[in-house]
Design a protein around this motif. Structure first.
Motif, PDB file in Angstrom:
ATOM      1  N   PRO A   1       0.803  -1.234   0.000  1.00 25.03           N
ATOM      2  CA  PRO A   1       0.000   0.000   0.000  1.00 25.03           C
ATOM      3  C   PRO A   1       0.834   1.283   0.000  1.00 25.03           C
ATOM      4  O   PRO A   1       1.760   1.451   0.798  1.00 25.03           O
ATOM      5  CB  PRO A   1      -0.825  -0.107   1.293  1.00 25.03           C
ATOM      6  N   THR A   2       0.485   2.177  -0.919  1.00 28.04           N
ATOM      7  CA  THR A   2       1.159   3.477  -1.033  1.00 28.04           C
ATOM      8  C   THR A   2       0.221   4.409  -1.790  1.00 28.04           C
ATOM      9  O   THR A   2      -0.785   3.962  -2.343  1.00 28.04           O
ATOM     10  CB  THR A   2       2.524   3.328  -1.754  1.00 28.04           C
ATOM     11  N   ALA A   3       0.534   5.699  -1.842  1.00 31.23           N
ATOM     12  CA  ALA A   3      -0.296   6.658  -2.576  1.00 31.23           C
ATOM     13  C   ALA A   3      -0.235   6.345  -4.078  1.00 31.23           C
ATOM     14  O   ALA A   3       0.815   5.948  -4.585  1.00 31.23           O
ATOM     15  CB  ALA A   3       0.228   8.071  -2.324  1.00 31.23           C
ATOM     16  N   THR A   4      -1.349   6.556  -4.792  1.00 29.44           N
ATOM     17  CA  THR A   4      -1.324   6.377  -6.247  1.00 29.44           C
ATOM     18  C   THR A   4      -0.440   7.469  -6.859  1.00 29.44           C
ATOM     19  O   THR A   4      -0.280   8.553  -6.281  1.00 29.44           O
ATOM     20  CB  THR A   4      -2.740   6.476  -6.851  1.00 29.44           C
ATOM     21  N   TYR A   5       0.131   7.204  -8.027  1.00 31.07           N
ATOM     22  CA  TYR A   5       1.143   8.134  -8.545  1.00 31.07           C
ATOM     23  C   TYR A   5       1.322   7.980 -10.056  1.00 31.07           C
ATOM     24  O   TYR A   5       0.836   7.017 -10.651  1.00 31.07           O
ATOM     25  CB  TYR A   5       2.492   7.837  -7.879  1.00 31.07           C
ATOM     26  N   GLN A   6       2.051   8.922 -10.624  1.00 30.58           N
ATOM     27  CA  GLN A   6       2.657   8.735 -11.947  1.00 30.58           C
ATOM     28  C   GLN A   6       4.022   9.394 -11.920  1.00 30.58           C
ATOM     29  O   GLN A   6       4.231  10.365 -11.199  1.00 30.58           O
ATOM     30  CB  GLN A   6       1.790   9.376 -13.038  1.00 30.58           C
TER      31      GLN A   6
ATOM     32  N   GLU B   1       1.376  10.263  10.773  1.00 38.58           N
ATOM     33  CA  GLU B   1       2.632   9.713  10.276  1.00 38.58           C
ATOM     34  C   GLU B   1       3.365   8.951  11.362  1.00 38.58           C
ATOM     35  O   GLU B   1       3.425   9.382  12.515  1.00 38.58           O
ATOM     36  CB  GLU B   1       3.533  10.853   9.806  1.00 38.58           C
ATOM     37  N   VAL B   2       3.956   7.843  10.977  1.00 41.44           N
ATOM     38  CA  VAL B   2       4.680   6.984  11.904  1.00 41.44           C
ATOM     39  C   VAL B   2       5.963   6.532  11.228  1.00 41.44           C
ATOM     40  O   VAL B   2       5.972   6.284  10.025  1.00 41.44           O
ATOM     41  CB  VAL B   2       3.790   5.753  12.236  1.00 41.44           C
ATOM     42  N   SER B   3       7.036   6.436  11.986  1.00 44.06           N
ATOM     43  CA  SER B   3       8.259   5.830  11.440  1.00 44.06           C
ATOM     44  C   SER B   3       8.359   4.426  12.015  1.00 44.06           C
ATOM     45  O   SER B   3       8.101   4.227  13.198  1.00 44.06           O
ATOM     46  CB  SER B   3       9.528   6.568  11.862  1.00 44.06           C
ATOM     47  N   PHE B   4       8.732   3.484  11.186  1.00 41.86           N
ATOM     48  CA  PHE B   4       8.889   2.111  11.658  1.00 41.86           C
ATOM     49  C   PHE B   4      10.235   1.619  11.154  1.00 41.86           C
ATOM     50  O   PHE B   4      10.494   1.622   9.953  1.00 41.86           O
ATOM     51  CB  PHE B   4       7.745   1.240  11.128  1.00 41.86           C
TER      52      PHE B   4
ATOM     53  N   ASP C   1      19.177  -8.660  -2.037  1.00 44.43           N
ATOM     54  CA  ASP C   1      19.180  -8.990  -0.607  1.00 44.43           C
ATOM     55  C   ASP C   1      19.419  -7.711   0.175  1.00 44.43           C
ATOM     56  O   ASP C   1      20.438  -7.056  -0.023  1.00 44.43           O
ATOM     57  CB  ASP C   1      20.292  -9.995  -0.292  1.00 44.43           C
ATOM     58  N   TYR C   2      18.509  -7.377   1.054  1.00 45.54           N
ATOM     59  CA  TYR C   2      18.632  -6.129   1.809  1.00 45.54           C
ATOM     60  C   TYR C   2      19.218  -6.414   3.176  1.00 45.54           C
ATOM     61  O   TYR C   2      18.648  -7.167   3.961  1.00 45.54           O
ATOM     62  CB  TYR C   2      17.251  -5.477   1.984  1.00 45.54           C
ATOM     63  N   LEU C   3      20.345  -5.787   3.494  1.00 45.76           N
ATOM     64  CA  LEU C   3      20.925  -5.926   4.830  1.00 45.76           C
ATOM     65  C   LEU C   3      21.126  -4.532   5.417  1.00 45.76           C
ATOM     66  O   LEU C   3      21.693  -3.677   4.751  1.00 45.76           O
ATOM     67  CB  LEU C   3      22.274  -6.650   4.724  1.00 45.76           C
ATOM     68  N   GLY C   4      20.638  -4.330   6.612  1.00 42.24           N
ATOM     69  CA  GLY C   4      20.871  -3.026   7.232  1.00 42.24           C
ATOM     70  C   GLY C   4      19.668  -2.611   8.045  1.00 42.24           C
ATOM     71  O   GLY C   4      18.817  -3.424   8.392  1.00 42.24           O
ATOM     72  N   PHE C   5      19.635  -1.309   8.355  1.00 38.10           N
ATOM     73  CA  PHE C   5      18.429  -0.742   8.936  1.00 38.10           C
ATOM     74  C   PHE C   5      17.504  -0.420   7.771  1.00 38.10           C
ATOM     75  O   PHE C   5      17.950   0.089   6.736  1.00 38.10           O
ATOM     76  CB  PHE C   5      18.734   0.564   9.680  1.00 38.10           C
ATOM     77  N   LEU C   6      16.228  -0.707   7.929  1.00 38.70           N
ATOM     78  CA  LEU C   6      15.246  -0.262   6.936  1.00 38.70           C
ATOM     79  C   LEU C   6      14.219   0.572   7.683  1.00 38.70           C
ATOM     80  O   LEU C   6      13.634   0.120   8.674  1.00 38.70           O
ATOM     81  CB  LEU C   6      14.573  -1.459   6.254  1.00 38.70           C
ATOM     82  N   TYR C   7      14.046   1.783   7.200  1.00 46.61           N
ATOM     83  CA  TYR C   7      13.168   2.752   7.843  1.00 46.61           C
ATOM     84  C   TYR C   7      11.985   2.984   6.915  1.00 46.61           C
ATOM     85  O   TYR C   7      12.175   3.401   5.774  1.00 46.61           O
ATOM     86  CB  TYR C   7      13.970   4.029   8.044  1.00 46.61           C
ATOM     87  N   ALA C   8      10.784   2.686   7.396  1.00 49.35           N
ATOM     88  CA  ALA C   8       9.598   2.975   6.595  1.00 49.35           C
ATOM     89  C   ALA C   8       8.913   4.203   7.170  1.00 49.35           C
ATOM     90  O   ALA C   8       8.580   4.235   8.353  1.00 49.35           O
ATOM     91  CB  ALA C   8       8.644   1.783   6.620  1.00 49.35           C
ATOM     92  N   GLY C   9       8.741   5.227   6.338  1.00 51.21           N
ATOM     93  CA  GLY C   9       7.934   6.394   6.706  1.00 51.21           C
ATOM     94  C   GLY C   9       6.518   6.081   6.252  1.00 51.21           C
ATOM     95  O   GLY C   9       6.285   5.859   5.056  1.00 51.21           O
TER      96      GLY C   9
ATOM     97  N   THR D   1      -5.036   1.812   7.666  1.00 55.98           N
ATOM     98  CA  THR D   1      -4.115   1.154   6.735  1.00 55.98           C
ATOM     99  C   THR D   1      -2.760   1.860   6.741  1.00 55.98           C
ATOM    100  O   THR D   1      -2.704   3.078   6.578  1.00 55.98           O
ATOM    101  CB  THR D   1      -4.677   1.204   5.286  1.00 55.98           C
ATOM    102  N   PRO D   2      -1.666   1.107   6.929  1.00 54.42           N
ATOM    103  CA  PRO D   2      -0.353   1.740   6.829  1.00 54.42           C
ATOM    104  C   PRO D   2       0.064   1.868   5.360  1.00 54.42           C
ATOM    105  O   PRO D   2       0.170   0.874   4.654  1.00 54.42           O
ATOM    106  CB  PRO D   2       0.567   0.761   7.562  1.00 54.42           C
ATOM    107  N   LYS D   3       0.241   3.103   4.886  1.00 50.12           N
ATOM    108  CA  LYS D   3       0.675   3.319   3.493  1.00 50.12           C
ATOM    109  C   LYS D   3       2.083   3.903   3.488  1.00 50.12           C
ATOM    110  O   LYS D   3       2.392   4.795   4.276  1.00 50.12           O
ATOM    111  CB  LYS D   3      -0.290   4.264   2.775  1.00 50.12           C
ATOM    112  N   VAL D   4       2.891   3.412   2.568  1.00 53.77           N
ATOM    113  CA  VAL D   4       4.299   3.841   2.512  1.00 53.77           C
ATOM    114  C   VAL D   4       4.410   5.239   1.916  1.00 53.77           C
ATOM    115  O   VAL D   4       3.954   5.485   0.805  1.00 53.77           O
ATOM    116  CB  VAL D   4       5.134   2.851   1.669  1.00 53.77           C
ATOM    117  N   LEU D   5       5.020   6.166   2.659  1.00 54.06           N
ATOM    118  CA  LEU D   5       5.358   7.490   2.126  1.00 54.06           C
ATOM    119  C   LEU D   5       6.748   7.450   1.527  1.00 54.06           C
ATOM    120  O   LEU D   5       7.021   8.057   0.499  1.00 54.06           O
ATOM    121  CB  LEU D   5       5.356   8.536   3.244  1.00 54.06           C
TER     122      LEU D   5
END
Ligand code: AMP
Length: 427
Positions: A118-123, A194-197, A265-273, A281-285
């Motif tokens: 889930p995220t905002a619709t876009y072009q 808004e939440v950071s995870f 392969d993702y290694l590290g910190f991953l920050y979702a805004g 619903t949590p949507k990715v910014l």
């Protein structure tokens, strides 16, 4: 073991301070660091810039560094981890292909859409005329984003069509953001909270870190211009166990699975805004491929586990054997900034009152500071992040403000209402 922390802001002071508490760590070198890291025991600054990858490689070899942690996004997107890996050096962070999650907003939107996250619709657009046509057809409010890294300035939340047209014209027509704005994303305006995870991951095992929320607006009541962040706290009461589960199931897990399916392969910190929309619903910014600043400061103040062990476990593929232990108390960080920030501000002002007040439960992390002889002076817009700890967010806030009130320099300011939403929710 020696650890190298790359970067010179508040985030890096907090990461380096936490690494220095590791039983196996003899010294933490910070490149380039700030006055806070210069003054901390077991820490040493070396003047190599975070973007000088060859310089960092030389430093890691000559100092026999056992683990390097990259703070900021630019070296990650430029491939610092790939270069360290080629030389057999342990470096915590995503490789350049994985860091595209932050390095290219168009890449991320296409990725999210394809994997049904889930995220905002876009072009996205490379030509101005179709972008303007799309903006007029969609109407305002609408959001215009430069594709590439733009030091936090590449997102325009436009409340009118004219503002959105101006942003698109600046980026595509006048190249105000250089190459970062040769491709733009125009997306739906989302409302909610808004939440950071933030998680630590080796691409398979995912360990969620403590929840947090930050305040991006400069002024009280979350008004005024956007900044890098004027304060943050942890935990974020809005993130209930149920919401955390939704974020893991609907955003984090499918993102890492999707990357792996795409051969990354993702290694590290991953920050979702994330925007938590009114129906929950949590949507990715956005994604960041590193820790947030100032969220790192309160989160590190609450971390009881050994950060170096966690990073090495991720690199060595045994993160599944680890868990993360937190101080149950809340932490709240207040950013003290130089007058004029986020526009132009003065540097070089001597900071007074830095020694901690007796009994202060917390930590003063430095960001834009430098040593001038024996004086600590300002050298950036966001200067300090004063983190208080307490049994509640309100108690943590009181501790932070009692300490912040002791510190001053000519023309400083800070918001007096950090944590207001969490504190209202707690009540
Ligand atoms: P980003 O760097 O993409 O997270 O954008 C910076 C800030 O702009 C976010 O923290 C939000 O406050 C705001 N923002 C970004 N995208 C949207 C959107 N689609 N709707 C509403 N606000 C947004």
């Amino acid at each position: 073991m020696k650890v190298l922390v790359v970067g010179g802001g508040g985030r890096e002071h907090a990461l380096a301070w936490k690494c220095a508490q590791s039983r196996n760590v003899t010294e933490v070198i910070v490149a380039p660091g700030n006055a806070g890291t210069a003054l901390e025991s077991k820490l040493r600054n070396v003047s190599v810039s975070a973007e000088d990858i060859d310089g960092l490689l030389d430093l890691a070899k000559t100092e026999s560094i056992g683990l390097t942690i990259i703070g900021p996004e630019a070296p990650l997107v430029a491939g610092v981890v790939d270069r360290f890996k080629e030389q057999g050096l342990a470096c915590f962070g995503p490789t350049a292909d994985a860091a595209q999650l932050e390095g290219s907003k168009a890449f991320t939107k296409e990725f999210l859409e394809r994997h049904d996250i889930p995220t905002a619709t876009y072009q996205s657009f490379t030509q101005l005329d179709p972008a303007l046509e799309f903006i007029r057809a969609q109407g305002a409010p609408i959001v215009v984003k430069a594709d590439g890294l733009a030091a936090g300035k590449g997102v325009i939340v436009a409340s009118t069509i004219e503002e959105a047209e101006r942003a698109a014209t600046d980026m595509l027509g006048e190249h105000t953001f250089g190459d970062a704005g040769n491709l733009i994303v125009v997306e739906e305006f989302l409302t909610g909270e808004e939440v950071s995870f933030i998680v630590i991951t080796d691409g398979r095992t995912i360990l969620p870190l403590a929840t947090s929320q930050d305040h991006k607006a400069r002024d009280e009541g979350d008004t005024g211009p956007n900044t890098g962040g004027m304060g943050a706290y942890s935990p974020a009461p809005i993130v209930t166990a149920e919401l955390e589960q939704r974020i893991m199931d609907e955003v984090i897990q499918p993102t890492l699975d999707g990357l792996r399916a795409d051969g990354i392969d993702y290694l590290g910190f991953l920050y979702a805004g994330l925007m938590i929309t009114t129906d929950g619903t949590p949507k990715v910014l956005e994604f960041n491929c590193r820790f947030g600043d100032p969220e790192t400061q309160p989160i590190m103040a609450r971390l009881n586990s050994d950060l170096v062990e966690l990073c090495l476990a991720a690199i060595n593929g045994n993160l599944a054997d680890k868990s993360v232990d937190w101080d149950p108390r809340a932490a709240l960080g207040v950013v003290m900034a130089a007058g004029g920030y986020p526009s132009s501000y003065r540097k070089g002002d001597a900071i007074s009152g830095l020694p901690r007040v007796i009994g202060f439960e917390g930590k003063v992390f430095h960001a834009g500071t430098a040593m001038n002889g024996d004086d600590v002076v300002t050298s950036g817009g966001r200067v300090l992040c004063v983190v208080g700890l307490g049994d509640t967010v309100a108690a943590a806030r009181d501790a932070a403000y009692a300490q912040a009130g002791q510190i001053s320099w000519d023309d400083h300011f800070f918001r007096r209402d950090i944590g207001h939403r969490a504190i209202a929710r707690d009540k």
